[in-house]
Design an enzyme around this catalytic site. Structure first.
Site, PDB file in Angstrom:
ATOM      1  N   SER A  91      50.921   5.081  11.189  1.00 19.30           N
ATOM      2  CA  SER A  91      50.992   4.932   9.733  1.00 19.30           C
ATOM      3  C   SER A  91      50.209   3.684   9.321  1.00 19.30           C
ATOM      4  CB  SER A  91      52.449   4.896   9.295  1.00 19.30           C
ATOM      5  OG  SER A  91      52.569   4.932   7.892  1.00 19.30           O
ATOM      6  N   HIS A 144      49.728   9.116   8.889  1.00 14.88           N
ATOM      7  CA  HIS A 144      50.152   9.247   7.492  1.00 14.88           C
ATOM      8  C   HIS A 144      48.953   8.908   6.615  1.00 14.88           C
ATOM      9  CE1 HIS A 144      54.507   8.121   8.818  1.00 14.88           C
ATOM     10  NE2 HIS A 144      54.244   9.396   9.057  1.00 14.88           N
ATOM     11  N   ASP A 151      59.570   7.370  10.544  1.00 16.83           N
ATOM     12  CA  ASP A 151      59.012   8.623  11.035  1.00 16.83           C
ATOM     13  C   ASP A 151      58.563   8.467  12.478  1.00 16.83           C
ATOM     14  OD1 ASP A 151      56.252  10.819  10.268  1.00 16.83           O
ATOM     15  OD2 ASP A 151      58.341  11.322  10.646  1.00 16.83           O
TER      16      ASP A 151
END
Lengths: 185, 135
Positions: free
Chosen positions: A9, A35, A128
């Protein structure tokens, strides 16, 4: 088949670009779940293709995983593996506020004697990947996190470590060496 | 120095935009990149950032978080709402070393997170890397 899923991310892309700089095609199918919005996917994949000679794929769905390829999960879709080897893209609800979600990809895998699983969580905000990494570990995979001390944002690796006893905590340099070692023994 | 005070122009070149209410930071970054081949735009606020985007800016944005009236996250939300993410790479650029977890829903739009004070060489290298994404 060796299957490696890398979850990343905020702060992850710069690590990913270094991980794959000059990498030669390797006996592993790599899925990168970064992401990012759909508008960034092409640029991200193109940059990877400039940095290394592995086959970079933005899947459209129905692709079978192959060694020597890096699959970049497209923005705004979840990447799911059917029968642990065929890519399916889904537009279902965001998970952990994101789509693609690292958890969704990792948790789509099932125990399968044909494959060896590897999972790595890099820098990023939120949680996540924590459940996904735990799932991979339960399936018998090897799981790793980027050393939080080397992360731009620590929360994703720390969340993963909170949930799972990872096999190793690695610096980006060590992750790079590990990826190059997959399938070589 | 390019800023949102420039007359309405259509921005066609790829560039760098720094969004920060701290004039010293804007000056420092402008100075750092003064020999670059790409234009550098300064925005003192989220509103100025949006104005520059409306002029067609494409490229890398270094976005401060703590700004009055419209902070960095609110600015990003507005950019998303306006569907203007298409040609942007955004990095937060802040003295805050831990992002607020309540903003998880915006994390996919933030490519990187650069803390201040920054190392000039590293910032230059990062910006170059991000602009390379547009090649």
């Amino acid at each position: 088949m060796n299957i490696l899923i890398i979850g990343s991310s905020t702060g992850g892309p710069r690590v990913i670009f270094e991980l794959f700089r000059d990498i030669q095609p390797a006996p592993v199918a790599i899925i990168i779940v970064q992401h990012m919005p759909e508008s960034t996917t092409q640029r991200f994949a193109k940059r990877l293709s400039q940095l290394c000679s592995m086959n970079i794929v933005i899947p459209k769905g129905d692709e079978d995983l192959m060694h020597g390829s890096i699959y970049v999960a497209p923005g705004d879709k979840h990447l799911v593996l059917k029968n642990n080897e065929t890519i399916i893209l889904e537009s279902s609800e965001k998970v952990n506020f994101v789509r693609p979600s690292i958890d969704v990809t990792m948790m789509s895998l099932t125990r399968d004697p044909r494959h060896s699983y590897y999972g790595i969580i890099l820098s990023g905000m939120g949680q996540d990947g924590a459940q996904g990494l735990s799932h991979l570990k339960i399936l018998g995979g090897q799981v790793f996190v980027q050393d939080p001390n080397t992360c731009i944002i620590k929360s994703m690796p720390e969340s993963a470590m909170h949930l799972t006893k990872v096999d190793q905590v690695l610096s980006p340099e060590e992750i790079k060496k590990f990826i190059r070692s997959i399938g070589k023994n | 120095m390019n800023s949102s005070d420039d007359p309405e122009i259509s921005i066609s070149e790829l560039g760098l935009m720094v969004v920060d209410d701290d004039e010293d930071i804007l000056f420092t970054v402008q100075s750092l990149f003064k020999k670059s081949s790409f234009p550098v735009y300064s925005a003192h606020s989220g509103q100025e950032c949006l104005k520059i985007l409306d002029q067609g800016f494409k490229g890398v944005i270094l976005m401060d978080i703590m700004m009055p009236e419209m902070d960095g996250w609110q600015t990003i939300q507005e950019i998303v709402n306006r569907n203007q993410m298409q040609d942007l790479i955004i990095s937060m650029f802040t003295a805050k070393d831990v992002p607020d977890i309540s903003l998880d829903h915006l994390k996919e739009y933030v490519f990187d997170y650069i803390t201040k004070p920054f190392e000039p060489e590293k910032l230059i290298a990062l910006v170059d890397d991000y602009l390379a994404l547009f090649n």
